[in-house]
Design a protein around this motif. Structure first.
Motif, PDB file in Angstrom:
ATOM      1  N   PRO A  72       0.826  -1.211   0.000  1.00  0.00           N
ATOM      2  CA  PRO A  72       0.000   0.000   0.000  1.00  0.00           C
ATOM      3  C   PRO A  72       0.861   1.261   0.000  1.00  0.00           C
ATOM      4  CG  PRO A  72      -0.769  -1.569   1.650  1.00  0.00           C
ATOM      5  CD  PRO A  72       0.547  -2.082   1.163  1.00  0.00           C
ATOM      6  N   ALA A  73       0.348   2.323  -0.617  1.00  0.00           N
ATOM      7  CA  ALA A  73       1.057   3.604  -0.625  1.00  0.00           C
ATOM      8  C   ALA A  73       1.218   4.150   0.788  1.00  0.00           C
ATOM      9  CB  ALA A  73       0.319   4.611  -1.498  1.00  0.00           C
ATOM     10  N   LEU A  74       0.344   3.744   1.701  1.00  0.00           N
ATOM     11  CA  LEU A  74       0.504   4.104   3.111  1.00  0.00           C
ATOM     12  C   LEU A  74       1.366   3.021   3.756  1.00  0.00           C
ATOM     13  CD1 LEU A  74      -0.309   6.263   5.155  1.00  0.00           C
ATOM     14  CD2 LEU A  74      -2.236   4.814   5.814  1.00  0.00           C
ATOM     15  N   MET A  75       2.669   3.246   3.779  1.00  0.00           N
ATOM     16  CA  MET A  75       3.633   2.231   4.198  1.00  0.00           C
ATOM     17  C   MET A  75       3.786   2.183   5.718  1.00  0.00           C
ATOM     18  SD  MET A  75       7.667   1.961   3.103  1.00  0.00           S
ATOM     19  CE  MET A  75       8.159   3.433   4.026  1.00  0.00           C
ATOM     20  N   GLU A  76       3.812   0.959   6.255  1.00  0.00           N
ATOM     21  CA  GLU A  76       4.034   0.767   7.683  1.00  0.00           C
ATOM     22  C   GLU A  76       5.520   0.561   7.968  1.00  0.00           C
ATOM     23  OE1 GLU A  76       1.744  -2.298   9.477  1.00  0.00           O
ATOM     24  OE2 GLU A  76      -0.204  -1.461   8.885  1.00  0.00           O
ATOM     25  N   VAL A  77       6.034   1.300   8.957  1.00  0.00           N
ATOM     26  CA  VAL A  77       7.398   1.105   9.443  1.00  0.00           C
ATOM     27  C   VAL A  77       7.318   0.552  10.858  1.00  0.00           C
ATOM     28  CG1 VAL A  77       9.619   2.185   9.955  1.00  0.00           C
ATOM     29  CG2 VAL A  77       8.237   3.021   8.038  1.00  0.00           C
ATOM     30  N   HIS A  78       7.942  -0.594  11.081  1.00  0.00           N
ATOM     31  CA  HIS A  78       7.945  -1.236  12.389  1.00  0.00           C
ATOM     32  C   HIS A  78       9.350  -1.188  12.979  1.00  0.00           C
ATOM     33  CE1 HIS A  78       3.864  -3.171  12.219  1.00  0.00           C
ATOM     34  NE2 HIS A  78       4.039  -2.857  10.939  1.00  0.00           N
ATOM     35  N   GLN A  79       9.427  -1.346  14.295  1.00  0.00           N
ATOM     36  CA  GLN A  79      10.728  -1.368  14.956  1.00  0.00           C
ATOM     37  C   GLN A  79      10.762  -2.492  15.984  1.00  0.00           C
ATOM     38  OE1 GLN A  79      11.943   2.133  17.190  1.00  0.00           O
ATOM     39  NE2 GLN A  79      14.092   1.716  16.732  1.00  0.00           N
ATOM     40  N   LYS A  80      11.719  -3.386  15.800  1.00  0.00           N
ATOM     41  CA  LYS A  80      11.912  -4.471  16.745  1.00  0.00           C
ATOM     42  C   LYS A  80      12.596  -3.940  17.983  1.00  0.00           C
ATOM     43  CE  LYS A  80      13.822  -9.141  17.070  1.00  0.00           C
ATOM     44  NZ  LYS A  80      14.581 -10.210  16.361  1.00  0.00           N
ATOM     45  N   GLY A  81      12.046  -4.297  19.146  1.00  0.00           N
ATOM     46  CA  GLY A  81      12.631  -3.818  20.388  1.00  0.00           C
ATOM     47  C   GLY A  81      12.252  -2.398  20.728  1.00  0.00           C
ATOM     48  N   GLY A  82      11.275  -1.832  19.986  1.00  0.00           N
ATOM     49  CA  GLY A  82      10.837  -0.478  20.289  1.00  0.00           C
ATOM     50  C   GLY A  82      10.193  -0.404  21.655  1.00  0.00           C
ATOM     51  N   SER A  83      10.057   0.808  22.161  1.00  0.00           N
ATOM     52  CA  SER A  83       9.585   0.982  23.538  1.00  0.00           C
ATOM     53  C   SER A  83       8.165   0.479  23.728  1.00  0.00           C
ATOM     54  CB  SER A  83       9.662   2.464  23.928  1.00  0.00           C
ATOM     55  OG  SER A  83       8.863   3.254  23.063  1.00  0.00           O
ATOM     56  N   ASN A  84       7.409   0.311  22.625  1.00  0.00           N
ATOM     57  CA  ASN A  84       6.028  -0.131  22.758  1.00  0.00           C
ATOM     58  C   ASN A  84       5.798  -1.506  22.155  1.00  0.00           C
ATOM     59  OD1 ASN A  84       4.785   2.355  23.896  1.00  0.00           O
ATOM     60  ND2 ASN A  84       5.589   3.236  22.009  1.00  0.00           N
ATOM     61  N   VAL A 141       3.861   6.077   6.584  1.00  0.00           N
ATOM     62  CA  VAL A 141       4.473   6.962   5.595  1.00  0.00           C
ATOM     63  C   VAL A 141       3.637   6.965   4.323  1.00  0.00           C
ATOM     64  CG1 VAL A 141       6.560   7.498   4.295  1.00  0.00           C
ATOM     65  CG2 VAL A 141       6.733   6.362   6.530  1.00  0.00           C
ATOM     66  N   LYS A 142       3.137   8.120   3.925  1.00  0.00           N
ATOM     67  CA  LYS A 142       2.388   8.245   2.676  1.00  0.00           C
ATOM     68  C   LYS A 142       3.374   8.415   1.531  1.00  0.00           C
ATOM     69  CE  LYS A 142      -1.310   8.697   0.114  1.00  0.00           C
ATOM     70  NZ  LYS A 142      -2.222   7.562  -0.101  1.00  0.00           N
ATOM     71  N   LEU A 143       3.535   7.362   0.724  1.00  0.00           N
ATOM     72  CA  LEU A 143       4.495   7.376  -0.379  1.00  0.00           C
ATOM     73  C   LEU A 143       3.853   7.929  -1.646  1.00  0.00           C
ATOM     74  CD1 LEU A 143       6.060   3.834   0.125  1.00  0.00           C
ATOM     75  CD2 LEU A 143       7.154   6.027   0.663  1.00  0.00           C
ATOM     76  N   PRO A 144       4.637   8.598  -2.473  1.00  0.00           N
ATOM     77  CA  PRO A 144       4.106   9.041  -3.768  1.00  0.00           C
ATOM     78  C   PRO A 144       3.858   7.843  -4.667  1.00  0.00           C
ATOM     79  CG  PRO A 144       6.467   9.453  -3.633  1.00  0.00           C
ATOM     80  CD  PRO A 144       6.038   8.984  -2.274  1.00  0.00           C
ATOM     81  N   THR A 145       2.875   7.945  -5.527  1.00  0.00           N
ATOM     82  CA  THR A 145       2.523   6.818  -6.409  1.00  0.00           C
ATOM     83  C   THR A 145       3.143   6.943  -7.788  1.00  0.00           C
ATOM     84  OG1 THR A 145       0.495   7.959  -7.080  1.00  0.00           O
ATOM     85  CG2 THR A 145       0.341   6.454  -5.195  1.00  0.00           C
ATOM     86  N   ASN A 146       3.879   8.001  -8.029  1.00  0.00           N
ATOM     87  CA  ASN A 146       4.419   8.261  -9.370  1.00  0.00           C
ATOM     88  C   ASN A 146       5.939   8.189  -9.400  1.00  0.00           C
ATOM     89  OD1 ASN A 146       4.791  10.504  -7.770  1.00  0.00           O
ATOM     90  ND2 ASN A 146       4.485  11.977  -9.422  1.00  0.00           N
ATOM     91  N   THR A 147       6.524   7.314  -8.583  1.00  0.00           N
ATOM     92  CA  THR A 147       7.973   7.247  -8.512  1.00  0.00           C
ATOM     93  C   THR A 147       8.437   5.813  -8.293  1.00  0.00           C
ATOM     94  OG1 THR A 147       9.944   8.124  -7.408  1.00  0.00           O
ATOM     95  CG2 THR A 147       8.044   7.643  -6.024  1.00  0.00           C
ATOM     96  N   LYS A 148       9.685   5.560  -8.636  1.00  0.00           N
ATOM     97  CA  LYS A 148      10.290   4.264  -8.381  1.00  0.00           C
ATOM     98  C   LYS A 148      11.271   4.318  -7.217  1.00  0.00           C
ATOM     99  CE  LYS A 148       8.173   2.121 -11.687  1.00  0.00           C
ATOM    100  NZ  LYS A 148       7.146   1.083 -11.371  1.00  0.00           N
TER     101      LYS A 148
END
Length: 277
Positions: A72-84, A141-148
């Motif tokens: 999806p253009a709305l990209m999820e970023v996760h973090q292992k060991g994050g505070s939550n 993160v909202k990514l642009p749809t017109n780029t590589k």
């Protein structure tokens, strides 16, 4: 380590790059993504992508290993060991936990971070909604749809979360051998270049400059608390085989301090370079 910017202005930059969240039929993208830390190194990151993911490290204003993202253009970023995060994630040191808890706040104590979960921005609201079932999620993160290709700057926002700023790095947007200037500070800036080119930029704006003879000679001015002031005159290489970006920001993070603790100027300059190949 401290990380200081004018938060209301930064939040305005953040919100300006976002679009409403679509509940149905969201666009999908396939591109290469570079995660870059706006401050201290960020480890243990991963993207929720189709196919095999990998653990990523975002270095301070430096490109590291790019990641292939499909989803999806709305990209999820996760973090292992994050505070939550929970489950079997590795424990982090007390020092790292302290760094994650540092907010962006400096001169003011706005309602920002504590009330971030009450934000009216649809993507911030969506972030907190998803975190109810995915506590390792630290940024949307909202990514642009017109780029590589895109660069995502990640700035700490307190509570182990990050606020992104997205740069569209498609070669059609930034041809090799040219210079793109970004104003990611909370102040108006004015840059004068050799060849009588100029870039007068409000916060959050950018401009592409033609470099003469493989270099850009510039003068930087900013509209600070005392009005317009000239900060510096300098020259940077702009190689025909690279994408070159000049980022102007305001921070007192230790990344910008010399070995004796001195700061270079009121505003900070960062150069990002990537081979065009």
């Amino acid at each position: 380590m401290k990380f200081n910017v004018a938060l209301p202005a930064f939040l305005a930059l953040f919100a300006a790059s976002l679009h409403p969240v679509s509940a149905q039929g969201e666009d999908k993208v396939a591109m290469t993504v570079d995660l870059v830390a706006w401050g201290d190194t960020i480890e243990g990151l991963s993207l929720k992508t189709e196919g095999k993911g990998e653990t990523l490290t975002a270095l301070p204003f430096t490109y590291s290993t790019p990641a292939r993202y499909t989803g999806p253009a709305l990209m999820e970023v996760h973090q292992k060991g994050g505070s939550n995060s929970s489950g079997n994630d590795e424990e982090i040191s007390a020092e790292d936990a302290e760094h994650e808890s540092k907010p962006l706040v400096v001169e003011q104590k706005p309602e920002d971070l504590e009330d971030l979960s009450k934000s009216k921005d649809p993507i911030v609201r969506e972030l907190f909604r998803r975190r109810e079932t995915e506590p390792s999620l630290v940024a949307l993160v909202k990514l642009p749809t017109n780029t590589k290709r895109a660069t995502v700057l990640l700035a700490p926002a307190g509570g182990g979360l990050y606020q992104p700023y997205v740069i569209n790095d498609d070669p059609s947007k930034l041809p090799p051998g040219k210079l793109r200037v970004h104003n990611l500070s909370p102040f108006d800036i004015s840059m004068r270049f050799s060849g009588k080119q100029k870039a007068d930029l409000k916060p959050g704006r950018d401009s592409v400059i033609n470099a003469a003879n493989g270099r850009a000679v510039y003068e930087l001015s900013y509209k600070g608390p005392k009005g317009w002031e000239i900060q510096e005159n300098n020259v940077i290489p702009v190689r025909p085989t690279e994408q070159t970006q000049l980022i102007v920001l305001k921070s007192d993070n230790s990344y910008f301090l010399s070995s004796d603790g001195a700061a270079g100027g009121f505003m900070q300059i960062v150069i990002l370079r990537r081979s065009a190949s």
